[in-house]
Enzyme design. Structure first.
Site, PDB file in Angstrom:
ATOM      1  N   ASP A 102      41.885  27.115  42.011  1.00  0.00           N
ATOM      2  CA  ASP A 102      41.395  28.325  41.349  1.00  0.00           C
ATOM      3  C   ASP A 102      39.993  28.632  41.878  1.00  0.00           C
ATOM      4  O   ASP A 102      39.036  27.910  41.585  1.00  0.00           O
ATOM      5  CB  ASP A 102      41.372  28.112  39.839  1.00  0.00           C
ATOM      6  CG  ASP A 102      41.539  29.416  39.071  1.00  0.00           C
ATOM      7  OD1 ASP A 102      41.048  30.440  39.566  1.00  0.00           O
ATOM      8  OD2 ASP A 102      42.152  29.398  37.999  1.00  0.00           O
ATOM      9  N   ASP A 204      40.029  34.179  41.099  1.00  0.00           N
ATOM     10  CA  ASP A 204      39.630  34.679  39.795  1.00  0.00           C
ATOM     11  C   ASP A 204      38.899  36.019  39.921  1.00  0.00           C
ATOM     12  O   ASP A 204      38.012  36.171  40.772  1.00  0.00           O
ATOM     13  CB  ASP A 204      38.723  33.640  39.130  1.00  0.00           C
ATOM     14  CG  ASP A 204      38.368  33.980  37.707  1.00  0.00           C
ATOM     15  OD1 ASP A 204      39.269  33.993  36.860  1.00  0.00           O
ATOM     16  OD2 ASP A 204      37.177  34.236  37.444  1.00  0.00           O
ATOM     17  N   GLU A 246      43.505  37.721  41.000  1.00  0.00           N
ATOM     18  CA  GLU A 246      43.534  38.235  39.634  1.00  0.00           C
ATOM     19  C   GLU A 246      42.868  39.613  39.641  1.00  0.00           C
ATOM     20  O   GLU A 246      41.671  39.728  39.910  1.00  0.00           O
ATOM     21  CB  GLU A 246      42.786  37.300  38.684  1.00  0.00           C
ATOM     22  CG  GLU A 246      42.812  37.782  37.237  1.00  0.00           C
ATOM     23  CD  GLU A 246      41.829  37.056  36.349  1.00  0.00           C
ATOM     24  OE1 GLU A 246      42.068  37.009  35.121  1.00  0.00           O
ATOM     25  OE2 GLU A 246      40.808  36.552  36.854  1.00  0.00           O
ATOM     26  N   HIS A 320      46.507  31.029  31.120  1.00  0.00           N
ATOM     27  CA  HIS A 320      45.486  30.379  30.300  1.00  0.00           C
ATOM     28  C   HIS A 320      44.644  31.358  29.493  1.00  0.00           C
ATOM     29  O   HIS A 320      43.911  30.945  28.585  1.00  0.00           O
ATOM     30  CB  HIS A 320      44.563  29.551  31.206  1.00  0.00           C
ATOM     31  CG  HIS A 320      43.787  30.401  32.169  1.00  0.00           C
ATOM     32  ND1 HIS A 320      44.397  31.063  33.220  1.00  0.00           N
ATOM     33  CD2 HIS A 320      42.471  30.728  32.235  1.00  0.00           C
ATOM     34  CE1 HIS A 320      43.495  31.738  33.895  1.00  0.00           C
ATOM     35  NE2 HIS A 320      42.323  31.554  33.312  1.00  0.00           N
ATOM     36  N   ASP A 321      44.713  32.648  29.814  1.00  0.00           N
ATOM     37  CA  ASP A 321      43.949  33.671  29.106  1.00  0.00           C
ATOM     38  C   ASP A 321      44.793  34.475  28.122  1.00  0.00           C
ATOM     39  O   ASP A 321      44.261  35.340  27.422  1.00  0.00           O
ATOM     40  CB  ASP A 321      43.343  34.663  30.110  1.00  0.00           C
ATOM     41  CG  ASP A 321      42.159  34.094  30.857  1.00  0.00           C
ATOM     42  OD1 ASP A 321      41.485  33.201  30.320  1.00  0.00           O
ATOM     43  OD2 ASP A 321      41.900  34.555  31.987  1.00  0.00           O
TER      44      ASP A 321
END
Length: 553
Positions: A102, A204, A246, A320-321
Protein backbone atom coordinates in the site's frame (compact mmCIF):
# COMPACT_ATOMS: atom_id res chain seq x y z
CA UNK A 1 -9.09 -5.47 -25.28
CA UNK A 2 -7.94 -8.41 -27.36
CA UNK A 3 -7.64 -11.45 -25.02
CA UNK A 4 -5.44 -13.21 -27.52
CA UNK A 5 -2.72 -10.57 -27.34
CA UNK A 6 -3.30 -8.40 -24.28
CA UNK A 7 -3.43 -10.95 -21.46
CA UNK A 8 -1.95 -10.03 -18.09
CA UNK A 9 -1.44 -12.35 -15.12
CA UNK A 10 -3.69 -10.17 -12.99
CA UNK A 11 -6.67 -10.42 -15.36
CA UNK A 12 -7.84 -13.73 -13.88
CA UNK A 13 -6.38 -13.07 -10.43
CA UNK A 14 -8.39 -12.44 -7.27
CA UNK A 15 -6.92 -10.03 -4.71
CA UNK A 16 -7.34 -10.46 -0.95
CA UNK A 17 -6.95 -7.35 1.17
CA UNK A 18 -5.37 -7.70 4.60
CA UNK A 19 -5.63 -5.00 7.24
CA UNK A 20 -2.59 -6.20 9.23
CA UNK A 21 -3.54 -4.67 12.57
CA UNK A 22 -6.70 -6.81 12.62
CA UNK A 23 -5.79 -9.98 10.74
CA UNK A 24 -3.75 -12.27 13.04
CA UNK A 25 -1.65 -11.57 16.13
CA UNK A 26 1.24 -14.02 16.55
CA UNK A 27 2.98 -12.49 19.58
CA UNK A 28 0.02 -11.79 21.87
CA UNK A 29 0.31 -8.00 22.08
CA UNK A 30 -3.22 -7.51 20.73
CA UNK A 31 -2.08 -6.14 17.36
CA UNK A 32 -1.98 -8.21 14.18
CA UNK A 33 1.47 -8.67 12.66
CA UNK A 34 3.48 -10.05 9.76
CA UNK A 35 4.21 -13.29 11.59
CA UNK A 36 0.48 -13.78 12.00
CA UNK A 37 -0.08 -13.30 8.28
CA UNK A 38 2.62 -15.87 7.52
CA UNK A 39 0.81 -18.31 9.82
CA UNK A 40 -2.39 -17.91 7.78
CA UNK A 41 -0.95 -18.14 4.25
CA UNK A 42 -2.13 -21.72 3.86
CA UNK A 43 -5.67 -20.53 4.55
CA UNK A 44 -5.41 -17.94 1.78
CA UNK A 45 -3.91 -20.50 -0.57
CA UNK A 46 -6.88 -22.75 0.20
CA UNK A 47 -9.25 -19.91 -0.66
CA UNK A 48 -7.45 -19.60 -3.99
CA UNK A 49 -6.36 -15.95 -4.10
CA UNK A 50 -3.28 -14.90 -6.06
CA UNK A 51 -2.52 -11.50 -4.56
CA UNK A 52 -2.46 -10.05 -1.04
CA UNK A 53 -3.00 -6.31 -0.85
CA UNK A 54 -1.32 -5.40 2.40
CA UNK A 55 -2.52 -2.20 4.05
CA UNK A 56 0.51 -0.17 5.24
CA UNK A 57 3.04 -1.85 7.51
CA UNK A 58 5.72 0.84 7.23
CA UNK A 59 7.12 2.64 10.26
CA UNK A 60 4.45 4.99 11.55
CA UNK A 61 3.27 6.74 14.72
CA UNK A 62 -0.16 5.29 13.79
CA UNK A 63 -2.14 8.50 13.96
CA UNK A 64 -4.13 7.08 11.02
CA UNK A 65 -3.32 3.40 11.58
CA UNK A 66 -0.30 3.33 9.28
CA UNK A 67 -1.47 5.70 6.56
CA UNK A 68 0.90 8.23 8.15
CA UNK A 69 4.35 6.91 7.24
CA UNK A 70 7.52 8.00 9.05
CA UNK A 71 9.92 5.63 7.21
CA UNK A 72 9.06 4.04 3.87
CA UNK A 73 11.94 1.57 4.08
CA UNK A 74 11.31 0.04 7.47
CA UNK A 75 8.51 -1.86 9.21
CA UNK A 76 6.50 -0.62 12.20
CA UNK A 77 7.68 -2.55 15.27
CA UNK A 78 4.13 -3.63 16.17
CA UNK A 79 3.95 -5.42 12.82
CA UNK A 80 7.43 -6.99 12.92
CA UNK A 81 10.71 -6.49 11.12
CA UNK A 82 12.00 -5.95 7.62
CA UNK A 83 13.33 -9.51 7.72
CA UNK A 84 9.81 -10.78 8.44
CA UNK A 85 8.48 -8.69 5.56
CA UNK A 86 11.01 -10.35 3.26
CA UNK A 87 9.99 -13.73 4.69
CA UNK A 88 6.33 -12.96 3.96
CA UNK A 89 7.15 -12.08 0.34
CA UNK A 90 9.08 -15.35 -0.03
CA UNK A 91 6.53 -17.59 1.71
CA UNK A 92 3.65 -16.07 -0.23
CA UNK A 93 5.60 -16.60 -3.45
CA UNK A 94 5.94 -20.32 -2.67
CA UNK A 95 2.13 -20.43 -2.69
CA UNK A 96 1.82 -18.48 -5.97
CA UNK A 97 0.66 -15.39 -4.06
CA UNK A 98 2.11 -11.96 -4.73
CA UNK A 99 2.26 -9.08 -2.26
CA UNK A 100 0.77 -5.71 -3.18
CA UNK A 101 2.20 -2.95 -0.97
CA UNK A 102 0.00 0.00 0.00
CA UNK A 103 1.83 3.08 -1.30
CA UNK A 104 0.92 6.29 0.56
CA UNK A 105 2.73 9.14 -1.19
CA UNK A 106 0.21 12.00 -1.18
CA UNK A 107 1.41 12.69 2.34
CA UNK A 108 3.77 11.44 5.04
CA UNK A 109 3.74 11.51 8.82
CA UNK A 110 4.87 14.72 10.47
CA UNK A 111 7.48 12.47 12.11
CA UNK A 112 9.07 11.56 8.78
CA UNK A 113 12.67 12.85 8.65
CA UNK A 114 11.79 14.97 5.60
CA UNK A 115 9.17 16.90 7.56
CA UNK A 116 11.26 17.07 10.72
CA UNK A 117 13.91 18.81 8.61
CA UNK A 118 11.40 20.90 6.66
CA UNK A 119 10.07 22.64 9.74
CA UNK A 120 13.51 23.57 11.09
CA UNK A 121 13.82 26.73 9.00
CA UNK A 122 12.44 28.52 5.95
CA UNK A 123 15.60 27.77 3.97
CA UNK A 124 16.03 24.11 4.97
CA UNK A 125 16.79 21.89 1.92
CA UNK A 126 13.66 19.84 2.69
CA UNK A 127 11.35 22.82 3.13
CA UNK A 128 9.92 22.47 -0.38
CA UNK A 129 9.19 18.76 0.13
CA UNK A 130 5.91 20.01 1.65
CA UNK A 131 3.37 22.75 0.96
CA UNK A 132 3.76 25.94 3.00
CA UNK A 133 1.96 29.28 2.85
CA UNK A 134 2.08 32.59 4.68
CA UNK A 135 -0.85 33.35 7.01
CA UNK A 136 -3.78 35.33 5.62
CA UNK A 137 -4.01 39.04 6.39
CA UNK A 138 -5.87 38.29 9.62
CA UNK A 139 -3.22 35.77 10.67
CA UNK A 140 -5.46 32.81 9.96
CA UNK A 141 -5.13 29.99 7.45
CA UNK A 142 -4.31 30.85 3.81
CA UNK A 143 -7.75 29.68 2.65
CA UNK A 144 -10.85 27.90 3.95
CA UNK A 145 -10.05 24.35 2.76
CA UNK A 146 -11.41 21.78 5.21
CA UNK A 147 -9.55 18.58 6.03
CA UNK A 148 -11.33 15.36 5.12
CA UNK A 149 -10.90 14.37 8.78
CA UNK A 150 -12.51 17.56 10.07
CA UNK A 151 -11.15 21.02 10.88
CA UNK A 152 -8.94 23.25 8.78
CA UNK A 153 -6.64 21.78 6.15
CA UNK A 154 -3.90 24.15 7.33
CA UNK A 155 -1.79 23.83 10.48
CA UNK A 156 0.23 26.73 11.85
CA UNK A 157 3.90 26.07 12.56
CA UNK A 158 4.98 28.58 15.19
CA UNK A 159 8.71 27.92 14.72
CA UNK A 160 8.72 29.18 11.13
CA UNK A 161 5.59 31.36 11.10
CA UNK A 162 3.91 29.57 8.19
CA UNK A 163 1.07 27.13 7.67
CA UNK A 164 1.54 23.68 6.18
CA UNK A 165 -1.14 21.92 4.16
CA UNK A 166 -2.76 18.61 5.11
CA UNK A 167 -5.82 17.08 3.47
CA UNK A 168 -6.17 14.50 6.24
CA UNK A 169 -4.88 14.60 9.85
CA UNK A 170 -2.66 17.50 10.90
CA UNK A 171 -0.04 14.81 11.48
CA UNK A 172 -0.21 13.91 7.75
CA UNK A 173 1.37 16.84 5.87
CA UNK A 174 0.94 16.69 2.10
CA UNK A 175 4.02 16.21 -0.05
CA UNK A 176 4.79 18.80 -2.71
CA UNK A 177 4.69 16.79 -5.93
CA UNK A 178 5.78 19.85 -7.92
CA UNK A 179 9.25 19.37 -6.42
CA UNK A 180 11.36 17.08 -8.66
CA UNK A 181 13.34 15.96 -5.62
CA UNK A 182 10.13 14.57 -4.05
CA UNK A 183 9.42 12.64 -7.23
CA UNK A 184 12.97 11.27 -7.37
CA UNK A 185 12.96 10.16 -3.72
CA UNK A 186 9.58 8.45 -4.04
CA UNK A 187 10.62 6.67 -7.23
CA UNK A 188 13.85 5.50 -5.59
CA UNK A 189 11.87 4.09 -2.65
CA UNK A 190 9.40 2.34 -4.94
CA UNK A 191 12.20 0.63 -6.86
CA UNK A 192 13.75 -0.47 -3.57
CA UNK A 193 10.55 -2.35 -2.76
CA UNK A 194 10.12 -3.69 -6.27
CA UNK A 195 13.63 -5.13 -6.15
CA UNK A 196 12.53 -7.12 -3.08
CA UNK A 197 10.06 -8.99 -5.28
CA UNK A 198 6.68 -7.50 -4.46
CA UNK A 199 3.90 -7.81 -7.05
CA UNK A 200 3.04 -4.12 -7.29
CA UNK A 201 1.33 -1.28 -5.44
CA UNK A 202 -2.08 -0.16 -4.30
CA UNK A 203 -1.77 3.61 -4.47
CA UNK A 204 -3.58 5.49 -1.72
CA UNK A 205 -5.57 8.61 -2.79
CA UNK A 206 -3.34 8.85 -5.84
CA UNK A 207 -5.73 11.24 -7.61
CA UNK A 208 -4.69 13.92 -5.09
CA UNK A 209 -0.99 14.22 -5.98
CA UNK A 210 -1.69 16.64 -8.86
CA UNK A 211 -3.46 19.10 -6.55
CA UNK A 212 -3.49 22.87 -7.12
CA UNK A 213 -3.69 24.06 -3.54
CA UNK A 214 -4.24 27.79 -4.05
CA UNK A 215 -7.09 27.12 -6.47
CA UNK A 216 -8.43 24.42 -4.12
CA UNK A 217 -8.37 21.88 -6.96
CA UNK A 218 -7.63 18.66 -5.12
CA UNK A 219 -8.46 15.94 -7.62
CA UNK A 220 -7.61 15.58 -11.30
CA UNK A 221 -5.23 18.53 -11.37
CA UNK A 222 -3.50 19.30 -14.64
CA UNK A 223 -0.27 17.67 -13.49
CA UNK A 224 -1.80 14.40 -12.26
CA UNK A 225 -1.42 12.25 -15.34
CA UNK A 226 2.03 13.53 -16.35
CA UNK A 227 3.19 12.71 -12.81
CA UNK A 228 1.80 9.18 -13.08
CA UNK A 229 3.36 8.64 -16.49
CA UNK A 230 6.72 9.75 -15.13
CA UNK A 231 6.29 7.40 -12.16
CA UNK A 232 5.49 4.56 -14.55
CA UNK A 233 8.64 5.23 -16.60
CA UNK A 234 10.84 5.53 -13.53
CA UNK A 235 9.58 2.50 -11.60
CA UNK A 236 7.08 -0.22 -12.45
CA UNK A 237 6.56 0.42 -16.16
CA UNK A 238 9.16 -2.07 -17.34
CA UNK A 239 8.07 -4.78 -14.90
CA UNK A 240 5.17 -7.25 -14.98
CA UNK A 241 3.26 -5.82 -12.03
CA UNK A 242 -0.20 -4.88 -10.80
CA UNK A 243 -0.88 -1.25 -9.88
CA UNK A 244 -4.24 0.00 -8.68
CA UNK A 245 -5.03 3.58 -7.73
CA UNK A 246 -7.54 4.74 -5.14
CA UNK A 247 -9.48 7.44 -7.01
CA UNK A 248 -12.64 8.67 -5.31
CA UNK A 249 -13.04 11.23 -8.07
CA UNK A 250 -12.87 8.83 -11.03
CA UNK A 251 -15.41 8.65 -13.82
CA UNK A 252 -15.29 6.09 -16.64
CA UNK A 253 -13.69 8.77 -18.81
CA UNK A 254 -10.91 9.56 -16.33
CA UNK A 255 -10.52 5.89 -15.43
CA UNK A 256 -9.56 5.22 -19.03
CA UNK A 257 -6.85 7.85 -18.70
CA UNK A 258 -5.39 5.96 -15.76
CA UNK A 259 -5.77 2.42 -17.04
CA UNK A 260 -5.62 2.39 -20.83
CA UNK A 261 -2.41 0.37 -21.42
CA UNK A 262 -1.42 2.70 -24.26
CA UNK A 263 -1.12 5.59 -21.78
CA UNK A 264 1.35 3.73 -19.53
CA UNK A 265 0.01 4.82 -16.15
CA UNK A 266 -1.73 2.21 -13.91
CA UNK A 267 -3.31 -1.23 -14.31
CA UNK A 268 -6.66 -0.10 -12.91
CA UNK A 269 -8.31 2.19 -10.38
CA UNK A 270 -10.83 1.88 -7.59
CA UNK A 271 -13.94 3.93 -8.23
CA UNK A 272 -16.57 4.43 -5.54
CA UNK A 273 -19.73 5.49 -7.31
CA UNK A 274 -21.59 2.34 -6.26
CA UNK A 275 -20.60 3.13 -2.67
CA UNK A 276 -21.46 6.82 -2.55
CA UNK A 277 -24.90 6.33 -4.09
CA UNK A 278 -25.99 5.20 -0.60
CA UNK A 279 -24.68 8.42 1.02
CA UNK A 280 -26.74 11.50 1.81
CA UNK A 281 -26.12 14.46 -0.52
CA UNK A 282 -25.42 16.85 2.37
CA UNK A 283 -24.26 14.77 5.34
CA UNK A 284 -22.26 12.34 3.22
CA UNK A 285 -21.65 8.91 4.61
CA UNK A 286 -22.73 9.91 8.12
CA UNK A 287 -26.36 9.72 7.00
CA UNK A 288 -27.29 6.79 4.78
CA UNK A 289 -29.77 6.56 1.94
CA UNK A 290 -31.45 3.21 1.22
CA UNK A 291 -29.74 1.02 -1.34
CA UNK A 292 -31.29 1.62 -4.76
CA UNK A 293 -30.97 -1.31 -7.14
CA UNK A 294 -31.89 0.78 -10.19
CA UNK A 295 -29.08 3.22 -9.42
CA UNK A 296 -26.65 0.38 -8.75
CA UNK A 297 -27.48 -1.27 -12.08
CA UNK A 298 -27.06 2.00 -13.96
CA UNK A 299 -23.68 2.60 -12.30
CA UNK A 300 -22.50 -0.95 -13.00
CA UNK A 301 -23.60 -0.73 -16.64
CA UNK A 302 -21.82 2.60 -17.02
CA UNK A 303 -18.52 1.27 -15.70
CA UNK A 304 -18.65 -2.14 -17.35
CA UNK A 305 -19.49 -0.66 -20.74
CA UNK A 306 -17.31 2.41 -20.29
CA UNK A 307 -14.15 0.34 -19.77
CA UNK A 308 -15.13 -2.46 -22.13
CA UNK A 309 -12.48 -1.84 -24.77
CA UNK A 310 -9.79 0.15 -22.98
CA UNK A 311 -8.84 0.14 -19.34
CA UNK A 312 -9.83 -2.37 -16.68
CA UNK A 313 -12.30 -2.46 -13.79
CA UNK A 314 -11.54 -3.27 -10.17
CA UNK A 315 -14.46 -5.07 -8.52
CA UNK A 316 -15.18 -4.70 -4.81
CA UNK A 317 -17.91 -4.34 -2.22
CA UNK A 318 -15.84 -3.31 0.81
CA UNK A 319 -12.38 -2.46 2.13
CA UNK A 320 -10.68 -1.13 5.27
CA UNK A 321 -12.49 2.22 4.91
CA UNK A 322 -15.96 0.88 4.17
CA UNK A 323 -18.73 -1.03 5.98
CA UNK A 324 -19.05 -4.79 5.64
CA UNK A 325 -20.66 -5.82 2.36
CA UNK A 326 -23.35 -8.06 3.82
CA UNK A 327 -24.40 -5.32 6.26
CA UNK A 328 -24.47 -2.61 3.61
CA UNK A 329 -25.91 -4.39 0.58
CA UNK A 330 -27.32 -7.65 1.93
CA UNK A 331 -29.06 -8.95 5.05
CA UNK A 332 -26.80 -9.49 8.10
CA UNK A 333 -29.62 -11.28 9.94
CA UNK A 334 -31.92 -14.00 8.62
CA UNK A 335 -30.38 -14.19 5.15
CA UNK A 336 -26.76 -13.45 5.98
CA UNK A 337 -25.38 -16.55 4.23
CA UNK A 338 -27.68 -16.31 1.22
CA UNK A 339 -27.11 -12.58 0.68
CA UNK A 340 -23.34 -12.87 1.18
CA UNK A 341 -23.22 -15.54 -1.52
CA UNK A 342 -25.47 -13.49 -3.79
CA UNK A 343 -23.24 -10.43 -3.49
CA UNK A 344 -20.18 -12.55 -4.26
CA UNK A 345 -21.85 -14.06 -7.33
CA UNK A 346 -23.00 -10.66 -8.63
CA UNK A 347 -19.51 -9.19 -8.30
CA UNK A 348 -17.32 -12.10 -9.41
CA UNK A 349 -19.32 -12.56 -12.60
CA UNK A 350 -18.42 -9.06 -13.80
CA UNK A 351 -15.49 -8.10 -16.02
CA UNK A 352 -12.50 -6.91 -14.01
CA UNK A 353 -10.31 -8.01 -11.12
CA UNK A 354 -12.24 -8.93 -7.93
CA UNK A 355 -11.03 -7.84 -4.50
CA UNK A 356 -12.02 -9.71 -1.33
CA UNK A 357 -11.66 -7.87 1.98
CA UNK A 358 -10.60 -9.98 4.97
CA UNK A 359 -13.62 -11.65 6.55
CA UNK A 360 -15.85 -11.01 3.54
CA UNK A 361 -15.33 -14.63 2.53
CA UNK A 362 -16.99 -15.83 5.76
CA UNK A 363 -19.73 -13.18 5.79
CA UNK A 364 -18.46 -10.98 8.62
CA UNK A 365 -20.82 -8.14 9.56
CA UNK A 366 -20.67 -4.58 10.88
CA UNK A 367 -20.20 -4.08 14.60
CA UNK A 368 -22.55 -1.95 16.73
CA UNK A 369 -20.58 -0.40 19.58
CA UNK A 370 -22.78 1.76 21.78
CA UNK A 371 -20.08 3.98 23.30
CA UNK A 372 -17.91 6.32 21.25
CA UNK A 373 -14.85 5.32 23.34
CA UNK A 374 -15.11 1.81 21.92
CA UNK A 375 -14.14 3.18 18.51
CA UNK A 376 -10.56 3.77 17.37
CA UNK A 377 -10.89 5.38 13.93
CA UNK A 378 -9.54 8.94 13.82
CA UNK A 379 -12.08 9.99 11.20
CA UNK A 380 -15.06 8.78 13.26
CA UNK A 381 -13.72 10.27 16.49
CA UNK A 382 -12.86 13.65 14.98
CA UNK A 383 -16.16 14.01 13.14
CA UNK A 384 -18.09 12.86 16.23
CA UNK A 385 -16.50 15.63 18.32
CA UNK A 386 -16.94 18.25 15.62
CA UNK A 387 -20.54 17.44 14.75
CA UNK A 388 -21.87 16.83 18.25
CA UNK A 389 -20.36 20.21 19.21
CA UNK A 390 -22.35 21.69 16.32
CA UNK A 391 -25.61 20.18 17.55
CA UNK A 392 -25.81 16.73 15.96
CA UNK A 393 -26.98 14.28 18.62
CA UNK A 394 -24.96 11.37 19.97
CA UNK A 395 -27.59 8.98 18.65
CA UNK A 396 -27.47 10.47 15.15
CA UNK A 397 -23.69 10.27 14.97
CA UNK A 398 -23.62 6.70 16.28
CA UNK A 399 -26.21 5.72 13.69
CA UNK A 400 -23.92 7.06 10.98
CA UNK A 401 -20.89 5.31 12.46
CA UNK A 402 -22.82 2.04 12.79
CA UNK A 403 -23.75 2.24 9.11
CA UNK A 404 -20.57 3.56 7.51
CA UNK A 405 -17.77 4.03 10.06
CA UNK A 406 -14.37 2.63 9.14
CA UNK A 407 -14.06 0.49 12.28
CA UNK A 408 -16.79 -1.79 10.91
CA UNK A 409 -14.10 -3.28 8.70
CA UNK A 410 -11.34 -3.14 11.30
CA UNK A 411 -12.61 -5.35 14.10
CA UNK A 412 -10.40 -8.45 14.39
CA UNK A 413 -10.63 -11.27 11.88
CA UNK A 414 -12.87 -13.97 13.32
CA UNK A 415 -10.84 -17.17 13.20
CA UNK A 416 -12.80 -19.15 15.80
CA UNK A 417 -15.48 -18.97 18.45
CA UNK A 418 -12.86 -18.89 21.18
CA UNK A 419 -11.87 -15.88 23.26
CA UNK A 420 -11.00 -12.86 21.12
CA UNK A 421 -12.12 -14.83 18.04
CA UNK A 422 -8.77 -16.64 17.95
CA UNK A 423 -7.16 -13.39 16.80
CA UNK A 424 -4.94 -12.86 19.84
CA UNK A 425 -4.12 -14.38 23.21
CA UNK A 426 -3.74 -10.83 24.55
CA UNK A 427 -6.12 -7.87 24.67
CA UNK A 428 -7.11 -6.83 21.13
CA UNK A 429 -6.44 -3.22 20.10
CA UNK A 430 -10.14 -2.92 19.24
CA UNK A 431 -12.93 -5.12 20.57
CA UNK A 432 -13.99 -8.15 18.54
CA UNK A 433 -17.48 -8.40 17.10
CA UNK A 434 -19.62 -10.31 19.63
CA UNK A 435 -21.01 -12.52 16.86
CA UNK A 436 -17.66 -14.29 16.41
CA UNK A 437 -19.09 -17.25 18.31
CA UNK A 438 -21.28 -17.93 15.25
CA UNK A 439 -19.38 -16.34 12.38
CA UNK A 440 -15.80 -17.55 12.15
CA UNK A 441 -13.32 -19.35 9.89
CA UNK A 442 -13.34 -22.61 11.86
CA UNK A 443 -17.10 -22.94 11.52
CA UNK A 444 -16.96 -21.97 7.84
CA UNK A 445 -14.34 -24.59 7.01
CA UNK A 446 -16.43 -27.27 8.76
CA UNK A 447 -19.57 -26.40 6.74
CA UNK A 448 -19.42 -27.49 3.07
CA UNK A 449 -22.25 -25.03 2.30
CA UNK A 450 -20.56 -22.02 3.92
CA UNK A 451 -19.86 -18.62 2.40
CA UNK A 452 -16.15 -19.54 2.30
CA UNK A 453 -16.63 -22.43 -0.10
CA UNK A 454 -18.87 -20.30 -2.31
CA UNK A 455 -16.03 -17.80 -2.67
CA UNK A 456 -13.58 -20.62 -3.28
CA UNK A 457 -15.73 -21.96 -6.12
CA UNK A 458 -16.11 -18.50 -7.68
CA UNK A 459 -12.34 -18.01 -7.65
CA UNK A 460 -11.83 -21.40 -9.30
CA UNK A 461 -14.44 -20.61 -11.95
CA UNK A 462 -12.54 -17.47 -12.94
CA UNK A 463 -9.46 -19.58 -13.60
CA UNK A 464 -11.39 -22.18 -15.57
CA UNK A 465 -13.58 -20.05 -17.84
CA UNK A 466 -12.05 -17.29 -20.00
CA UNK A 467 -15.53 -15.89 -20.65
CA UNK A 468 -15.56 -14.73 -17.00
CA UNK A 469 -12.33 -12.84 -17.55
CA UNK A 470 -12.55 -11.47 -21.08
CA UNK A 471 -16.20 -11.80 -22.11
CA UNK A 472 -18.21 -8.71 -23.03
CA UNK A 473 -20.74 -7.50 -20.46
CA UNK A 474 -24.36 -7.33 -21.66
CA UNK A 475 -26.98 -6.07 -19.17
CA UNK A 476 -30.34 -7.84 -18.91
CA UNK A 477 -33.66 -6.97 -17.22
CA UNK A 478 -32.56 -3.38 -16.63
CA UNK A 479 -36.04 -2.34 -15.49
CA UNK A 480 -36.65 -5.21 -13.08
CA UNK A 481 -37.09 -3.76 -9.56
CA UNK A 482 -35.56 -6.74 -7.69
CA UNK A 483 -33.18 -8.56 -10.02
CA UNK A 484 -29.70 -7.77 -11.30
CA UNK A 485 -28.96 -9.92 -14.35
CA UNK A 486 -26.42 -9.85 -17.14
CA UNK A 487 -24.62 -12.10 -19.57
CA UNK A 488 -21.00 -12.32 -20.59
CA UNK A 489 -20.03 -13.29 -24.13
CA UNK A 490 -16.68 -14.37 -25.59
CA UNK A 491 -16.87 -15.78 -29.10
CA UNK A 492 -19.44 -18.59 -28.92
CA UNK A 493 -19.27 -18.76 -25.11
CA UNK A 494 -22.12 -17.22 -23.14
CA UNK A 495 -22.48 -16.94 -19.39
CA UNK A 496 -25.69 -15.91 -17.61
CA UNK A 497 -25.73 -14.36 -14.12
CA UNK A 498 -29.01 -13.77 -12.25
CA UNK A 499 -29.21 -12.25 -8.74
CA UNK A 500 -32.17 -11.33 -6.53
CA UNK A 501 -31.03 -8.40 -4.36
CA UNK A 502 -33.91 -8.59 -1.90
CA UNK A 503 -35.41 -10.73 0.88
CA UNK A 504 -38.67 -11.18 -1.02
CA UNK A 505 -39.29 -13.65 -3.81
CA UNK A 506 -38.84 -12.32 -7.33
CA UNK A 507 -40.59 -13.36 -10.53
CA UNK A 508 -39.02 -12.83 -13.92
CA UNK A 509 -38.92 -13.98 -17.51
CA UNK A 510 -35.60 -13.95 -19.30
CA UNK A 511 -35.37 -12.38 -22.77
CA UNK A 512 -36.55 -14.53 -25.66
CA UNK A 513 -33.03 -15.08 -26.94
CA UNK A 514 -32.19 -17.01 -23.77
CA UNK A 515 -35.37 -19.06 -23.61
CA UNK A 516 -34.13 -21.96 -25.72
CA UNK A 517 -30.66 -22.17 -24.24
CA UNK A 518 -29.32 -25.32 -22.64
CA UNK A 519 -26.36 -25.15 -20.31
CA UNK A 520 -24.73 -25.95 -16.98
CA UNK A 521 -25.36 -24.25 -13.65
CA UNK A 522 -21.84 -23.43 -12.50
CA UNK A 523 -22.79 -22.09 -9.07
CA UNK A 524 -25.89 -21.29 -7.02
CA UNK A 525 -26.59 -20.26 -3.45
CA UNK A 526 -29.64 -22.55 -3.28
CA UNK A 527 -30.11 -26.12 -4.49
CA UNK A 528 -28.95 -26.16 -8.13
CA UNK A 529 -31.67 -25.26 -10.58
CA UNK A 530 -32.73 -27.72 -13.25
CA UNK A 531 -33.98 -24.89 -15.47
CA UNK A 532 -33.65 -21.15 -15.99
CA UNK A 533 -36.12 -20.73 -18.83
CA UNK A 534 -39.73 -19.59 -18.94
CA UNK A 535 -41.24 -17.94 -15.90
CA UNK A 536 -38.80 -18.04 -12.97
CA UNK A 537 -39.43 -17.46 -9.31
CA UNK A 538 -36.31 -16.63 -7.33
CA UNK A 539 -35.92 -17.34 -3.62
CA UNK A 540 -34.83 -14.52 -1.27
CA UNK A 541 -31.35 -13.37 -2.34
CA UNK A 542 -31.10 -16.24 -4.81
CA UNK A 543 -28.22 -16.08 -7.28
CA UNK A 544 -26.93 -18.44 -9.92
CA UNK A 545 -24.51 -18.54 -12.81
CA UNK A 546 -25.10 -20.62 -15.95
CA UNK A 547 -22.62 -21.49 -18.70
CA UNK A 548 -24.81 -21.72 -21.80
CA UNK A 549 -24.10 -24.35 -24.43
CA UNK A 550 -22.00 -22.98 -27.27
CA UNK A 551 -24.05 -24.79 -29.91
CA UNK A 552 -27.30 -23.17 -28.82
CA UNK A 553 -28.60 -19.86 -30.05
Amino acid sequence: MNPATDKKWWHDAVVYQIYPRSFMDANGDGIGDLAGIIQRLDYLQRLGVNVIWLSPVFSSPMDDNGYDISDYQDIAPEFGTLAEMEQLIAEAGKRDIRILMDLVVNHTSDEHPWFVEARRSLDNPYRDFYIWRQPAADGGPPNDFRSYFGGSGWEYDAATGEYYFHQFSRKQPDLNWENPRVQAEVHKMMNWWLDKGIGGFRMDVIDLIGKEVDAQIMTNGARLHPLLQEMNRATFGGRDLLTVGETWSATPETARLYSDPAREELSMVFQFEHITQTWDDEAGKWRSRPFCLAAFKAITDKWQLGLADSGWNSLFWNNHDLPRAVSKFGDPGRYRVESAKMLATALHGLKGTPYVYQGEEIGMTNVRFERIDQYRDIESLNLYRERTAAGVTHEQMLAGIHANGRDNARTPMQWSGEANAGFTRGTPWIEVNPNHDRINVAAALDDPDSVFYHYQRLIRLRKAHPVLVYGDYQPLLSEHPQVFAYQRRLGDQRLLVVCNFFAGRASLTLPAGLQQQAGEVLISNYAPRDHWRGELELQPYEAFMVLLDEAAG
